[in-house]
Design an enzyme around this catalytic site. Structure first.
Site, short mmCIF file in Angstrom:
data_model
loop_
_atom_site.label_atom_id
_atom_site.label_comp_id
_atom_site.label_asym_id
_atom_site.label_seq_id
_atom_site.Cartn_x
_atom_site.Cartn_y
_atom_site.Cartn_z
N SER A 45 3.58 -4.13 2.18
CA SER A 45 4.28 -2.92 2.64
C SER A 45 5.21 -3.20 3.81
CB SER A 45 3.26 -1.85 3.04
OG SER A 45 2.50 -1.44 1.92
N CYS A 268 -0.54 5.77 0.08
CA CYS A 268 0.65 5.39 0.85
C CYS A 268 1.92 5.61 0.03
CB CYS A 268 0.51 3.96 1.35
SG CYS A 268 1.55 3.62 2.79
N TYR A 313 7.46 6.80 6.06
CA TYR A 313 7.89 8.00 5.34
C TYR A 313 6.70 8.92 5.14
CZ TYR A 313 11.89 5.00 4.40
OH TYR A 313 12.98 4.17 4.55
N HIS A 351 -4.86 4.32 4.58
CA HIS A 351 -5.39 3.22 3.77
C HIS A 351 -6.92 3.22 3.80
CE1 HIS A 351 -1.79 0.65 2.77
NE2 HIS A 351 -1.27 1.57 3.57
N GLU A 353 -9.00 1.57 2.15
CA GLU A 353 -9.66 0.27 1.97
C GLU A 353 -9.96 -0.40 3.30
OE1 GLU A 353 -5.63 -0.99 2.96
OE2 GLU A 353 -6.45 0.64 1.76
#
Length: 372
Positions: A45, A268, A313, A351, A353
């Site tokens: 990312s 995301c 964003y 996130h 995870e």
């Protein structure tokens, strides 16, 4: 190495570099995580960005073979205050400097990162060029002004897998120094790879799912056919880099998946693409949210979760017309998670995870399993 950085607000600095030499372009972002720099650097990312670490001491625990989020480093480079070449950790097998050089990326050190973070906080994200080859300010300025902006480049096409593959590895168990051995419950999920982190795949496996990863430009028809034949039971839309609205074709395909009522989870970038697919355009934040210590309130049970974040964003408030807002970010009160009203679809901006970061949001993978 001696290095020079020119920033588009006309700041010009000289400092030291490590890793790979050369000339690199990117957008400056800062990350407030205190740990997990290897996971951050290897997160796809960050493609097209220079990551400034607000934690001043970086490199202390070296790098190892288990904590990478992808096989490459897609970030343009990193910027830190103090480099620790002499690492000390029982899991480490190399230094941060060697790691960056192996992946062909630059690092800056002995620079005032506090100044840079405050500058971005006040001015917003800025583009920069870093070079160990060119020291003339005007030449660097000219090069930067002629380079592509981050919202003009399809970084997803660069980071996504070219061919589909199956992923069967569970989460890493530190106590056992091994990956978790998980028995499948017979439910299969197709992961659309916009820049997926390996630990997201691990967590999907850890709840009992069989996982197959597909390229970012996979057509909805292919996945709908698999769903109708019972070969997959849902679709996961991954994280990834760059401007979501540039992925016009992918947004159209996601809309088709939604209309087919296939159960989906987006994280995301996947979360943002879903919003665009439903007609609610994403917007760019002033300096984004990057770190492993962001408080998010779960509106279903009114509890606060500390989460990992990495995004520039966000989706608009108007999404409430078609979705129930399930989570909000307490740093900015922005939308953090939704459940679509007439579709088996959930998505979150953070996130779950937790790599790197706290583990409080991992239940979202179980919620996805319940959807299936």
């Amino acid at each position: 190495m001696k290095a020079y950085i020119y920033i588009e607000n006309d700041i010009f600095l000289s400092t030291k570099a490590f890793g790979e030499g050369g000339t690199f372009f990117g957008e400056l972002v800062f990350n407030t995580s205190l740990t997990g720099y290897q996971e951050i650097i290897s997160d796809p990312s960050y493609a097209g960005q220079f990551v400034i670490f607000s934690m001043p001491e970086i490199g202390i625990v070296g790098v190892n073979d288990e904590d990478n989020e992808s096989k490459e480093v897609f970030a343009s480079g990193i910027i830190i205050r103090e480099l620790n070449e002499d690492y000390s950790n029982f899991r480490a097998n190399n230094s941060l400097s060697t790691y960056l050089k192996k992946h062909g990326k630059i690092g800056l050190c002995e620079i005032d990162t506090r100044f840079l973070v405050k500058m971005i906080r006040d001015c917003g994200n800025l583009r920069a060029v870093i070079s160990t080859e060119i020291k003339d300010k005007e030449e660097l300025k000219k090069m930067l002004l002629s380079s592509a902006k981050i919202d003009e480049v399809n970084y997803v096409a660069q980071v996504s897998t070219k061919n589909s593959y199956k992923h069967s590895k569970g989460a890493w168990e530190h106590s056992k120094k091994a990956y978790e051995n998980v028995k499948s419950i017979g439910k299969k999920v197709a992961v659309i790879d916009y820049g997926v982190k390996e630990n997201i795949l691990n967590e999907l496996v850890s709840v009992g799912l069989e996982v197959e990863v597909f390229p970012y430009n996979t057509k909805a028809k292919e996945l709908i056919d698999l769903y109708q034949k019972g070969k997959i039971h849902g679709v996961f839309l991954s994280n990834g880099p760059g401007e979501p609205k540039i992925l016009k074709d992918e947004i159209v395909e996601i809309k088709k998946l939604a209309e087919a009522k296939i159960p989906m989870l987006g994280i995301c970038l996947g979360h943002q693409l879903l919003s665009n697919a439903f007609g609610y355009e994403t917007y760019k934040m002033k300096f984004g949210q990057h770190g492993a210590n962001h408080p998010v309130i779960n509106l279903a049970n009114n509890t606060v979760e500390i989460t990992a974040q990495n995004h520039n964003y966000n989706i608009p408030e108007e999404i409430a017309e078609v979705a129930i807002i399930t989570h909000r970010n307490l740093f900015g009160d922005n939308v953090e998670g939704v459940r679509y009203k007439n579709y088996p679809i959930i998505s979150v901006q953070h996130h779950p995870e937790s790599s790197s970061g706290p583990h409080e949001s991992k239940y979202i993978f179980k919620e996805f399993l319940e959807l299936l």
